[in-house]
Scaffold this active site. Structure first.
Site, mmCIF file in Angstrom:
data_model
loop_
_atom_site.group_PDB
_atom_site.id
_atom_site.type_symbol
_atom_site.label_atom_id
_atom_site.label_comp_id
_atom_site.label_asym_id
_atom_site.label_seq_id
_atom_site.Cartn_x
_atom_site.Cartn_y
_atom_site.Cartn_z
ATOM 1 N N GLU A 96 25.147 52.070 -20.457
ATOM 2 C CA GLU A 96 24.715 52.322 -21.846
ATOM 3 C C GLU A 96 23.234 52.664 -21.884
ATOM 4 O O GLU A 96 22.493 52.205 -22.761
ATOM 5 C CB GLU A 96 24.985 51.085 -22.723
ATOM 6 C CG GLU A 96 26.428 50.632 -22.698
ATOM 7 C CD GLU A 96 26.703 49.451 -23.633
ATOM 8 O OE1 GLU A 96 25.862 49.138 -24.497
ATOM 9 O OE2 GLU A 96 27.775 48.845 -23.474
ATOM 10 N N ASP B 146 19.601 53.701 -22.434
ATOM 11 C CA ASP B 146 18.633 54.354 -23.314
ATOM 12 C C ASP B 146 17.273 53.736 -23.036
ATOM 13 O O ASP B 146 17.179 52.610 -22.542
ATOM 14 C CB ASP B 146 19.017 54.326 -24.808
ATOM 15 C CG ASP B 146 19.433 52.972 -25.349
ATOM 16 O OD1 ASP B 146 19.023 51.932 -24.788
ATOM 17 O OD2 ASP B 146 20.160 52.949 -26.361
ATOM 18 N N ASN C 111 30.951 44.088 -17.947
ATOM 19 C CA ASN C 111 29.792 44.808 -18.489
ATOM 20 C C ASN C 111 28.884 43.849 -19.246
ATOM 21 O O ASN C 111 29.358 43.002 -20.015
ATOM 22 C CB ASN C 111 30.321 45.892 -19.450
ATOM 23 C CG ASN C 111 29.289 46.926 -19.856
ATOM 24 O OD1 ASN C 111 28.669 47.556 -19.012
ATOM 25 N ND2 ASN C 111 29.110 47.107 -21.154
ATOM 26 N N HIS D 1 19.693 48.929 -21.655
ATOM 27 C CA HIS D 1 18.954 49.322 -22.858
ATOM 28 C C HIS D 1 17.494 48.924 -22.639
ATOM 29 O O HIS D 1 17.140 47.741 -22.710
ATOM 30 C CB HIS D 1 19.522 48.609 -24.086
ATOM 31 C CG HIS D 1 20.937 48.996 -24.397
ATOM 32 N ND1 HIS D 1 21.284 50.259 -24.842
ATOM 33 C CD2 HIS D 1 22.104 48.303 -24.324
ATOM 34 C CE1 HIS D 1 22.590 50.310 -25.030
ATOM 35 N NE2 HIS D 1 23.117 49.143 -24.723
ATOM 36 N N GLU E 163 29.701 41.311 -22.312
ATOM 37 C CA GLU E 163 28.696 40.362 -22.832
ATOM 38 C C GLU E 163 29.198 38.920 -22.942
ATOM 39 O O GLU E 163 29.028 38.266 -23.967
ATOM 40 C CB GLU E 163 28.180 40.841 -24.199
ATOM 41 C CG GLU E 163 27.576 42.234 -24.151
ATOM 42 C CD GLU E 163 26.975 42.679 -25.482
ATOM 43 O OE1 GLU E 163 27.147 41.981 -26.494
ATOM 44 O OE2 GLU E 163 26.325 43.736 -25.495
HETATM 45 C C1 XIL Z 1 27.042 49.562 -30.575
HETATM 46 C C2 XIL Z 1 27.293 50.924 -31.193
HETATM 47 O O1 XIL Z 1 26.454 51.865 -30.572
HETATM 48 C C3 XIL Z 1 27.049 50.873 -32.680
HETATM 49 O O2 XIL Z 1 27.440 52.096 -33.293
HETATM 50 C C4 XIL Z 1 27.839 49.715 -33.304
HETATM 51 O O3 XIL Z 1 27.477 49.602 -34.664
HETATM 52 C C5 XIL Z 1 27.574 48.404 -32.589
HETATM 53 O O4 XIL Z 1 27.828 48.574 -31.206
HETATM 54 N N1 XIL Z 1 26.234 46.848 -26.361
HETATM 55 C C6 XIL Z 1 27.511 47.360 -26.305
HETATM 56 C C7 XIL Z 1 27.906 48.452 -27.225
HETATM 57 O O5 XIL Z 1 28.283 46.989 -25.415
HETATM 58 O O6 XIL Z 1 29.270 48.380 -27.578
HETATM 59 C C8 XIL Z 1 27.075 48.451 -28.465
HETATM 60 O O7 XIL Z 1 27.410 49.618 -29.202
HETATM 61 C C9 XIL Z 1 25.600 48.424 -28.115
HETATM 62 C C10 XIL Z 1 25.244 47.190 -27.350
#
Ligand code: XIL
Length: 302
Positions: free
Chosen positions: A235, A237, A169, A206, A127
Protein backbone atom coordinates in the site's frame (compact mmCIF):
# COMPACT_ATOMS: atom_id res chain seq x y z
CA UNK A 1 11.22 -0.46 -19.18
CA UNK A 2 8.94 2.24 -20.52
CA UNK A 3 6.26 1.82 -17.84
CA UNK A 4 6.31 0.94 -14.15
CA UNK A 5 5.16 -2.62 -14.84
CA UNK A 6 7.58 -3.12 -17.75
CA UNK A 7 10.46 -1.84 -15.63
CA UNK A 8 9.50 -4.07 -12.70
CA UNK A 9 9.12 -7.07 -15.00
CA UNK A 10 12.79 -6.76 -16.00
CA UNK A 11 13.68 -8.30 -12.62
CA UNK A 12 10.67 -10.63 -12.48
CA UNK A 13 8.62 -8.32 -10.28
CA UNK A 14 5.22 -6.68 -10.68
CA UNK A 15 4.03 -3.14 -10.06
CA UNK A 16 0.51 -2.58 -8.82
CA UNK A 17 -1.96 0.00 -7.63
CA UNK A 18 -5.11 0.19 -5.55
CA UNK A 19 -8.17 0.68 -7.77
CA UNK A 20 -11.64 2.05 -7.03
CA UNK A 21 -14.44 0.56 -9.14
CA UNK A 22 -16.25 3.87 -9.53
CA UNK A 23 -13.21 5.42 -11.22
CA UNK A 24 -12.81 2.86 -14.00
CA UNK A 25 -15.01 5.00 -16.24
CA UNK A 26 -12.66 8.00 -15.84
CA UNK A 27 -10.56 7.94 -19.04
CA UNK A 28 -7.51 9.62 -17.50
CA UNK A 29 -7.56 7.19 -14.56
CA UNK A 30 -8.14 4.10 -16.71
CA UNK A 31 -5.52 5.25 -19.21
CA UNK A 32 -2.81 5.39 -16.57
CA UNK A 33 -4.02 2.16 -14.94
CA UNK A 34 -3.96 0.20 -18.18
CA UNK A 35 -0.59 1.56 -19.24
CA UNK A 36 1.45 1.42 -16.05
CA UNK A 37 0.26 -1.36 -13.73
CA UNK A 38 0.12 -5.15 -14.00
CA UNK A 39 -1.39 -5.89 -10.57
CA UNK A 40 -4.47 -4.30 -9.01
CA UNK A 41 -5.87 -4.29 -5.49
CA UNK A 42 -9.51 -3.31 -4.99
CA UNK A 43 -9.23 -0.39 -2.56
CA UNK A 44 -12.47 -1.14 -0.65
CA UNK A 45 -14.65 -3.40 -2.80
CA UNK A 46 -13.51 -6.73 -1.30
CA UNK A 47 -13.76 -5.69 2.34
CA UNK A 48 -16.21 -7.52 4.54
CA UNK A 49 -18.84 -4.76 4.66
CA UNK A 50 -18.81 -4.63 0.84
CA UNK A 51 -18.85 -8.37 0.11
CA UNK A 52 -21.17 -9.62 2.88
CA UNK A 53 -23.38 -6.66 3.84
CA UNK A 54 -25.94 -9.05 5.37
CA UNK A 55 -24.98 -12.38 6.89
CA UNK A 56 -24.72 -15.07 4.24
CA UNK A 57 -25.65 -12.67 1.40
CA UNK A 58 -22.61 -12.08 -0.73
CA UNK A 59 -22.30 -9.08 -3.01
CA UNK A 60 -19.52 -9.08 -5.58
CA UNK A 61 -20.68 -6.64 -8.28
CA UNK A 62 -18.18 -3.86 -7.57
CA UNK A 63 -15.23 -6.12 -6.86
CA UNK A 64 -16.05 -8.14 -9.98
CA UNK A 65 -15.83 -4.98 -12.10
CA UNK A 66 -12.25 -4.46 -10.94
CA UNK A 67 -11.31 -8.13 -11.28
CA UNK A 68 -12.87 -8.46 -14.74
CA UNK A 69 -11.17 -5.28 -15.93
CA UNK A 70 -7.80 -6.50 -14.65
CA UNK A 71 -8.00 -10.03 -16.01
CA UNK A 72 -9.29 -8.83 -19.40
CA UNK A 73 -6.04 -6.95 -19.93
CA UNK A 74 -3.79 -9.64 -18.46
CA UNK A 75 -3.19 -8.00 -15.08
CA UNK A 76 -3.32 -9.90 -11.79
CA UNK A 77 -5.35 -9.22 -8.67
CA UNK A 78 -4.37 -8.86 -5.01
CA UNK A 79 -7.42 -9.69 -2.91
CA UNK A 80 -7.78 -7.22 -0.06
CA UNK A 81 -8.88 -8.14 2.54
CA UNK A 82 -10.81 -11.05 4.04
CA UNK A 83 -10.57 -10.21 7.76
CA UNK A 84 -9.88 -6.80 9.26
CA UNK A 85 -10.96 -5.19 12.52
CA UNK A 86 -12.24 -2.15 10.58
CA UNK A 87 -15.04 -2.08 8.03
CA UNK A 88 -17.18 -4.61 9.82
CA UNK A 89 -20.92 -4.59 9.10
CA UNK A 90 -23.41 -4.28 11.94
CA UNK A 91 -24.56 -7.90 11.73
CA UNK A 92 -21.04 -9.11 12.46
CA UNK A 93 -20.48 -6.65 15.28
CA UNK A 94 -23.40 -8.30 17.05
CA UNK A 95 -21.74 -11.74 17.04
CA UNK A 96 -19.22 -13.30 19.41
CA UNK A 97 -17.80 -16.68 20.37
CA UNK A 98 -18.60 -19.73 18.26
CA UNK A 99 -21.17 -17.86 16.15
CA UNK A 100 -18.58 -15.24 15.20
CA UNK A 101 -15.95 -17.88 14.48
CA UNK A 102 -18.38 -19.71 12.21
CA UNK A 103 -19.41 -16.50 10.42
CA UNK A 104 -15.76 -15.51 10.00
CA UNK A 105 -14.79 -18.80 8.36
CA UNK A 106 -17.94 -18.82 6.25
CA UNK A 107 -16.97 -15.37 4.97
CA UNK A 108 -13.47 -16.54 4.04
CA UNK A 109 -14.87 -19.57 2.22
CA UNK A 110 -17.54 -17.56 0.42
CA UNK A 111 -15.25 -14.86 -0.92
CA UNK A 112 -12.23 -17.01 -1.75
CA UNK A 113 -14.45 -19.58 -3.50
CA UNK A 114 -16.08 -16.87 -5.63
CA UNK A 115 -12.62 -15.70 -6.80
CA UNK A 116 -11.00 -19.13 -7.01
CA UNK A 117 -8.42 -19.11 -9.81
CA UNK A 118 -8.76 -15.34 -10.34
CA UNK A 119 -6.95 -13.83 -7.35
CA UNK A 120 -3.17 -14.08 -7.30
CA UNK A 121 -2.63 -13.19 -3.60
CA UNK A 122 -5.05 -12.71 -0.72
CA UNK A 123 -4.53 -10.46 2.26
CA UNK A 124 -6.22 -13.08 4.43
CA UNK A 125 -5.80 -11.07 7.62
CA UNK A 126 -5.10 -7.35 7.85
CA UNK A 127 -3.73 -5.37 10.82
CA UNK A 128 -4.12 -7.97 13.58
CA UNK A 129 -1.24 -6.77 15.75
CA UNK A 130 -1.18 -3.96 18.28
CA UNK A 131 0.98 -0.87 17.88
CA UNK A 132 3.50 -0.09 20.59
CA UNK A 133 6.02 -2.31 22.26
CA UNK A 134 3.84 -5.09 23.71
CA UNK A 135 4.13 -7.34 20.64
CA UNK A 136 0.57 -8.43 21.37
CA UNK A 137 -2.39 -8.98 19.14
CA UNK A 138 -4.74 -6.08 18.64
CA UNK A 139 -7.95 -6.31 20.65
CA UNK A 140 -10.67 -7.12 18.11
CA UNK A 141 -13.83 -9.17 17.97
CA UNK A 142 -11.96 -11.81 15.97
CA UNK A 143 -9.13 -11.96 18.50
CA UNK A 144 -11.66 -12.47 21.25
CA UNK A 145 -12.66 -15.78 19.60
CA UNK A 146 -9.21 -17.15 20.42
CA UNK A 147 -5.58 -16.74 19.50
CA UNK A 148 -5.87 -19.34 16.75
CA UNK A 149 -8.26 -17.25 14.63
CA UNK A 150 -5.55 -16.21 12.18
CA UNK A 151 -4.37 -19.73 11.45
CA UNK A 152 -7.96 -20.93 11.14
CA UNK A 153 -8.54 -18.21 8.53
CA UNK A 154 -5.42 -19.18 6.57
CA UNK A 155 -6.30 -22.88 6.57
CA UNK A 156 -9.83 -22.09 5.40
CA UNK A 157 -8.57 -19.80 2.62
CA UNK A 158 -6.14 -22.48 1.42
CA UNK A 159 -8.92 -25.04 1.24
CA UNK A 160 -11.11 -22.68 -0.81
CA UNK A 161 -8.40 -21.81 -3.37
CA UNK A 162 -5.23 -23.89 -3.18
CA UNK A 163 -3.68 -21.84 -6.02
CA UNK A 164 -3.83 -18.42 -4.36
CA UNK A 165 -0.93 -17.05 -2.37
CA UNK A 166 -1.97 -16.24 1.19
CA UNK A 167 -0.56 -13.13 2.85
CA UNK A 168 -0.58 -11.52 6.27
CA UNK A 169 -0.69 -7.70 5.80
CA UNK A 170 0.05 -4.92 8.31
CA UNK A 171 1.40 -1.38 8.84
CA UNK A 172 4.16 -0.11 11.12
CA UNK A 173 5.93 -3.37 10.37
CA UNK A 174 8.49 -1.81 8.01
CA UNK A 175 11.20 -1.12 10.59
CA UNK A 176 12.90 -4.21 12.00
CA UNK A 177 13.50 -2.31 15.26
CA UNK A 178 9.76 -2.06 15.82
CA UNK A 179 8.39 -4.60 18.33
CA UNK A 180 5.29 -5.06 16.16
CA UNK A 181 7.45 -6.15 13.22
CA UNK A 182 9.18 -8.78 15.31
CA UNK A 183 5.88 -10.01 16.72
CA UNK A 184 4.52 -10.56 13.20
CA UNK A 185 7.81 -12.25 12.29
CA UNK A 186 7.42 -14.64 15.23
CA UNK A 187 3.90 -15.52 14.11
CA UNK A 188 5.04 -16.25 10.56
CA UNK A 189 7.97 -18.29 11.86
CA UNK A 190 5.56 -20.31 14.01
CA UNK A 191 3.17 -20.80 11.08
CA UNK A 192 6.01 -22.05 8.88
CA UNK A 193 7.25 -24.39 11.61
CA UNK A 194 3.80 -25.90 12.17
CA UNK A 195 2.74 -26.06 8.53
CA UNK A 196 0.05 -23.39 8.73
CA UNK A 197 -0.33 -22.25 5.10
CA UNK A 198 1.18 -18.80 4.57
CA UNK A 199 3.01 -17.65 1.44
CA UNK A 200 3.62 -13.95 1.81
CA UNK A 201 3.83 -10.99 4.13
CA UNK A 202 2.49 -7.63 3.02
CA UNK A 203 4.08 -4.47 4.34
CA UNK A 204 1.66 -1.58 3.80
CA UNK A 205 4.39 1.09 3.72
CA UNK A 206 2.48 4.32 4.29
CA UNK A 207 5.38 6.74 4.72
CA UNK A 208 5.69 10.46 5.48
CA UNK A 209 7.54 12.98 7.57
CA UNK A 210 6.39 11.41 10.84
CA UNK A 211 7.06 7.95 9.47
CA UNK A 212 10.01 8.04 7.05
CA UNK A 213 11.24 5.02 5.10
CA UNK A 214 13.21 3.25 7.84
CA UNK A 215 16.93 2.72 7.43
CA UNK A 216 16.42 -0.96 8.31
CA UNK A 217 13.54 -1.60 5.89
CA UNK A 218 15.75 -3.91 3.84
CA UNK A 219 16.60 -5.89 6.97
CA UNK A 220 12.89 -6.42 7.59
CA UNK A 221 12.32 -7.60 4.02
CA UNK A 222 15.27 -10.00 4.31
CA UNK A 223 14.22 -11.36 7.68
CA UNK A 224 10.73 -12.20 6.46
CA UNK A 225 12.08 -13.65 3.20
CA UNK A 226 14.41 -15.84 5.25
CA UNK A 227 11.35 -17.56 6.70
CA UNK A 228 10.55 -18.86 3.19
CA UNK A 229 7.74 -16.42 2.35
CA UNK A 230 7.54 -13.73 -0.31
CA UNK A 231 7.39 -10.13 0.80
CA UNK A 232 5.14 -7.67 -0.97
CA UNK A 233 4.98 -3.91 -0.54
CA UNK A 234 1.23 -3.57 -0.58
CA UNK A 235 0.00 0.00 0.00
CA UNK A 236 2.93 2.29 -0.70
CA UNK A 237 2.55 6.05 -0.47
CA UNK A 238 5.06 8.70 0.61
CA UNK A 239 3.89 12.11 1.82
CA UNK A 240 5.85 15.07 0.55
CA UNK A 241 6.79 16.48 -2.83
CA UNK A 242 9.65 17.02 -5.21
CA UNK A 243 13.03 15.38 -4.73
CA UNK A 244 12.52 14.53 -1.04
CA UNK A 245 9.47 12.47 -1.94
CA UNK A 246 11.25 10.98 -4.95
CA UNK A 247 14.10 9.92 -2.68
CA UNK A 248 11.71 8.11 -0.36
CA UNK A 249 10.16 6.19 -3.23
CA UNK A 250 13.59 5.42 -4.68
CA UNK A 251 14.76 3.93 -1.39
CA UNK A 252 11.73 1.65 -1.22
CA UNK A 253 12.37 0.38 -4.73
CA UNK A 254 16.07 -0.21 -4.03
CA UNK A 255 15.30 -2.09 -0.83
CA UNK A 256 12.82 -4.32 -2.65
CA UNK A 257 15.23 -5.01 -5.50
CA UNK A 258 17.93 -5.98 -2.98
CA UNK A 259 15.79 -8.86 -1.71
CA UNK A 260 15.08 -11.64 -4.22
CA UNK A 261 11.81 -12.62 -2.51
CA UNK A 262 10.45 -9.08 -2.64
CA UNK A 263 7.95 -9.97 -5.34
CA UNK A 264 6.38 -6.63 -6.15
CA UNK A 265 5.28 -3.17 -5.13
CA UNK A 266 1.75 -1.75 -5.02
CA UNK A 267 1.06 1.98 -4.59
CA UNK A 268 -2.15 2.93 -2.78
CA UNK A 269 -3.80 4.87 -5.60
CA UNK A 270 -2.89 6.45 -8.92
CA UNK A 271 -3.21 10.27 -8.77
CA UNK A 272 -2.69 12.44 -5.69
CA UNK A 273 -6.41 13.17 -5.86
CA UNK A 274 -7.17 9.45 -5.58
CA UNK A 275 -5.30 9.06 -2.28
CA UNK A 276 -7.01 8.02 0.93
CA UNK A 277 -4.70 10.29 2.90
CA UNK A 278 -6.44 13.38 4.17
CA UNK A 279 -3.98 15.89 2.82
CA UNK A 280 -0.90 16.20 0.69
CA UNK A 281 0.38 14.71 -2.50
CA UNK A 282 1.59 11.18 -1.67
CA UNK A 283 1.35 9.37 -5.02
CA UNK A 284 3.22 9.10 -8.35
CA UNK A 285 0.84 11.11 -10.56
CA UNK A 286 -0.57 14.58 -9.89
CA UNK A 287 -4.25 15.43 -9.97
CA UNK A 288 -4.15 15.91 -13.73
CA UNK A 289 -2.54 12.53 -14.25
CA UNK A 290 0.93 13.92 -15.01
CA UNK A 291 4.02 11.98 -13.94
CA UNK A 292 5.74 13.49 -10.88
CA UNK A 293 9.46 13.39 -9.99
CA UNK A 294 8.60 10.43 -7.74
CA UNK A 295 7.31 8.54 -10.79
CA UNK A 296 10.57 9.04 -12.65
CA UNK A 297 12.58 8.09 -9.57
CA UNK A 298 10.67 4.80 -9.28
CA UNK A 299 10.89 3.96 -12.93
CA UNK A 300 14.60 4.58 -13.19
CA UNK A 301 15.31 2.72 -9.92
CA UNK A 302 13.43 -0.40 -11.08
C1 XIL B 1 -8.51 2.68 3.10
C2 XIL B 1 -9.09 3.18 1.79
O1 XIL B 1 -8.05 3.68 0.99
C3 XIL B 1 -10.14 4.23 2.05
O2 XIL B 1 -10.81 4.58 0.84
C4 XIL B 1 -11.17 3.71 3.06
O3 XIL B 1 -12.05 4.76 3.40
C5 XIL B 1 -10.50 3.17 4.32
O4 XIL B 1 -9.53 2.20 3.95
N1 XIL B 1 -4.78 0.17 5.45
C6 XIL B 1 -5.48 -0.73 4.67
C7 XIL B 1 -6.40 -0.23 3.62
O5 XIL B 1 -5.24 -1.94 4.76
O6 XIL B 1 -7.50 -1.09 3.43
C8 XIL B 1 -6.90 1.14 3.94
O7 XIL B 1 -7.63 1.60 2.81
C9 XIL B 1 -5.74 2.07 4.25
C10 XIL B 1 -4.97 1.60 5.45
Amino acid sequence: GTTLAAAANLTGRWFGTAVAANKLADPVYAGILNREFDVVTPENEMKLDATEPRQGEFHFTNADRIVDHALARGARVRGHTLLWHAGLPGWLQGLSGAALRQAMLNHVTGVVTHYRGRVHSWDVVNEAFADGTSGRRRDSSFQRTGDDWIEAAFRTARAADPGAKLCYNDYNTESWAHAKTQAVHRMVQDFRARGVPIDCVGLQSHFGSGNPVPADFRTTLRNFADLGVDVQITELDVEGSGQAQADGYRRVVRDCLAVPRCAGITVWGIRDTDSWRASGTPLLFDGRGEEKPAYHAVRSAL
